[in-house]
Motif scaffolding. Structure first.
Motif, PDB file in Angstrom:
ATOM      1  N   ILE A   1     -38.413  54.934 -10.881  1.00  0.00           N
ATOM      2  CA  ILE A   1     -37.690  53.350 -10.712  1.00  0.00           C
ATOM      3  C   ILE A   1     -39.111  52.702 -10.527  1.00  0.00           C
ATOM      4  N   MET A   2     -38.967  51.434 -10.714  1.00  0.00           N
ATOM      5  CA  MET A   2     -40.038  50.178 -10.755  1.00  0.00           C
ATOM      6  C   MET A   2     -40.216  49.898  -9.475  1.00  0.00           C
ATOM      7  N   ALA A   3     -41.303  49.749  -8.737  1.00  0.00           N
ATOM      8  CA  ALA A   3     -41.383  49.376  -7.331  1.00  0.00           C
ATOM      9  C   ALA A   3     -40.986  47.962  -7.584  1.00  0.00           C
ATOM     10  N   GLY A   4     -40.151  47.188  -6.632  1.00  0.00           N
ATOM     11  CA  GLY A   4     -39.957  45.809  -6.568  1.00  0.00           C
ATOM     12  C   GLY A   4     -38.964  45.369  -7.427  1.00  0.00           C
ATOM     13  N   ASP A   5     -38.368  46.219  -8.218  1.00  0.00           N
ATOM     14  CA  ASP A   5     -37.221  45.714  -9.121  1.00  0.00           C
ATOM     15  C   ASP A   5     -35.679  46.201  -8.464  1.00  0.00           C
ATOM     16  N   PRO A   6     -34.979  44.959  -8.349  1.00  0.00           N
ATOM     17  CA  PRO A   6     -35.236  43.399  -8.502  1.00  0.00           C
ATOM     18  C   PRO A   6     -36.051  42.885  -7.649  1.00  0.00           C
ATOM     19  N   ASP A   7     -36.030  43.503  -6.347  1.00  0.00           N
ATOM     20  CA  ASP A   7     -36.970  42.841  -5.206  1.00  0.00           C
ATOM     21  C   ASP A   7     -37.154  44.014  -4.561  1.00  0.00           C
ATOM     22  N   PHE A   8     -38.224  43.733  -3.651  1.00  0.00           N
ATOM     23  CA  PHE A   8     -38.635  44.749  -2.463  1.00  0.00           C
ATOM     24  C   PHE A   8     -37.663  45.409  -1.859  1.00  0.00           C
ATOM     25  N   ASP A   9     -36.826  44.753  -1.325  1.00  0.00           N
ATOM     26  CA  ASP A   9     -35.663  45.384  -0.255  1.00  0.00           C
ATOM     27  C   ASP A   9     -34.808  46.342  -1.232  1.00  0.00           C
ATOM     28  N   THR A  10     -34.228  45.960  -2.320  1.00  0.00           N
ATOM     29  CA  THR A  10     -33.530  46.692  -3.037  1.00  0.00           C
ATOM     30  C   THR A  10     -34.030  47.671  -3.422  1.00  0.00           C
ATOM     31  N   SER A  11     -35.198  47.864  -4.123  1.00  0.00           N
ATOM     32  CA  SER A  11     -35.881  49.076  -4.431  1.00  0.00           C
ATOM     33  C   SER A  11     -36.369  50.067  -3.270  1.00  0.00           C
ATOM     34  N   LEU A  12     -36.516  49.506  -2.242  1.00  0.00           N
ATOM     35  CA  LEU A  12     -36.810  50.192  -0.887  1.00  0.00           C
ATOM     36  C   LEU A  12     -35.755  51.122  -0.655  1.00  0.00           C
ATOM     37  N   ALA A  13     -34.501  50.504  -0.599  1.00  0.00           N
ATOM     38  CA  ALA A  13     -33.088  51.080  -0.275  1.00  0.00           C
ATOM     39  C   ALA A  13     -32.685  52.272  -1.473  1.00  0.00           C
ATOM     40  N   LEU A  14     -33.007  51.939  -2.698  1.00  0.00           N
ATOM     41  CA  LEU A  14     -32.774  52.753  -3.572  1.00  0.00           C
ATOM     42  C   LEU A  14     -33.755  54.068  -3.411  1.00  0.00           C
ATOM     43  N   VAL A  15     -35.097  53.791  -3.372  1.00  0.00           N
ATOM     44  CA  VAL A  15     -36.044  54.980  -3.213  1.00  0.00           C
ATOM     45  C   VAL A  15     -35.644  55.805  -2.040  1.00  0.00           C
ATOM     46  N   LYS A  16     -35.085  55.130  -0.751  1.00  0.00           N
ATOM     47  CA  LYS A  16     -34.806  56.015   0.288  1.00  0.00           C
ATOM     48  C   LYS A  16     -33.541  56.795   0.044  1.00  0.00           C
ATOM     49  N   GLY A  17     -32.858  56.209  -0.967  1.00  0.00           N
ATOM     50  CA  GLY A  17     -31.627  57.037  -1.147  1.00  0.00           C
ATOM     51  C   GLY A  17     -31.641  58.099  -2.185  1.00  0.00           C
TER      52      GLY A  17
END
Length: 263
Positions: free
Chosen positions: A23-39
């Motif tokens: 996944i691209m870090a920060g896509d579409p925003d920091f919080d969304t990509s962090l939640a995705l990475v954590k999941g």
């Protein structure tokens, strides 16, 4: 032993193939990509490739290019990418993270400074697509000295004369690009990929992971069956770009990981 080495050793012990997601870090925003990475680990992801947004991503197709543009427009930087990894590490100390991108942001930061910061943030490996083996002294060798795996790409045009050069300082795993072209292009055929994987495995003891063009659980299973695992990127990024929620994207990721783990 790095987290990457430990993960592949564990998978081998279980008789399982690896599922790697990008996944691209920060896509579409920091919080969304962090939640995705954590999941991602809960969705069956064994290794996370985290894209570092860059203004001139020459190896990437439109899907990844647009993801990088969204991230950059949202204020994503190298510092924030490392911070994303750092926050992920607060609750997960085992899932490997491979930072994938281009050399310019690292060069601008300074190699020694970058490597120290990346290691501290919990990055385990690097895929830097625009640094050939002839430039190993630039980043590859310093990275390995700092305890980071340096993962090399092999492609259909990496012939037997070139292959030993590509393999000489590679560690962690080998990423085989299954098609000639950019990310997200035509789907690979397992029958075409299998002989190439066998050729690479004859030249290295490292796991060989196959990526580019894998979009379905069936393709994930077919490709993982003839390699040590598979990588999916553009298909996951596309789901996010279509407006689906993090939970919906993770449900899709789980179908892909299930495919690879059935192989």
């Amino acid at each position: 032993m790095s987290r990457i080495d430990a993960k592949f050793a564990d998978l081998r012990a279980q008789g399982k193939k690896a599922f790697v997601s990008y996944i691209m870090a920060g896509d579409p925003d920091f919080d969304t990509s962090l939640a995705l990475v954590k999941g991602l680990p809960g969705a069956g992801v064994d290794v996370i490739e985290l894209g570092l947004p860059f203004t001139d991503p020459m190896a990437d197709g439109e899907t990844i290019q647009l993801a990088g543009q969204r991230a950059l427009e949202g204020g994503m930087t190298l510092n924030r990418t490392l911070d994303l990894a750092r926050q992920f590490r607060e609750n997960d100390d085992t899932t490997p993270i491979v930072l994938m991108g281009y050399y310019n942001p690292i060069y601008s930061r300074g190699v020694d400074t970058f490597l120290k910061q990346a290691k501290e943030a919990g990055i385990d490996g690097l895929i830097i697509v625009d640094l050939p083996p002839e430039e190993d002294a630039e980043l590859c060798i310093p990275a390995q000295a700092a305890g980071l795996n340096f993962i090399r790409l092999a492609t259909p045009t990496t012939d037997n004369k070139r292959l030993p050069k590509v393999m000489q300082n590679t560690s962690g795993f080998v990423y085989y690009v299954s098609i000639t072209g950019i990310t997200g292009a035509a789907a690979p055929e397992a029958g075409d990929v299998a002989p190439e994987v066998a050729r690479i495995k004859a030249a290295t003891d490292l796991p060989v992971i196959v990526g580019f063009g894998i979009r379905t659980p069936e393709a994930s299973q077919a490709i993982a069956a003839i390699a040590d695992g598979c990588v999916v990127g553009s298909a996951i990024v596309s789901e996010l770009a279509s407006g689906k929620s993090v939970d919906e994207v993770l449900t899709f990721v789980k179908t892909l990981s299930d495919g690879a783990h059935r192989a």
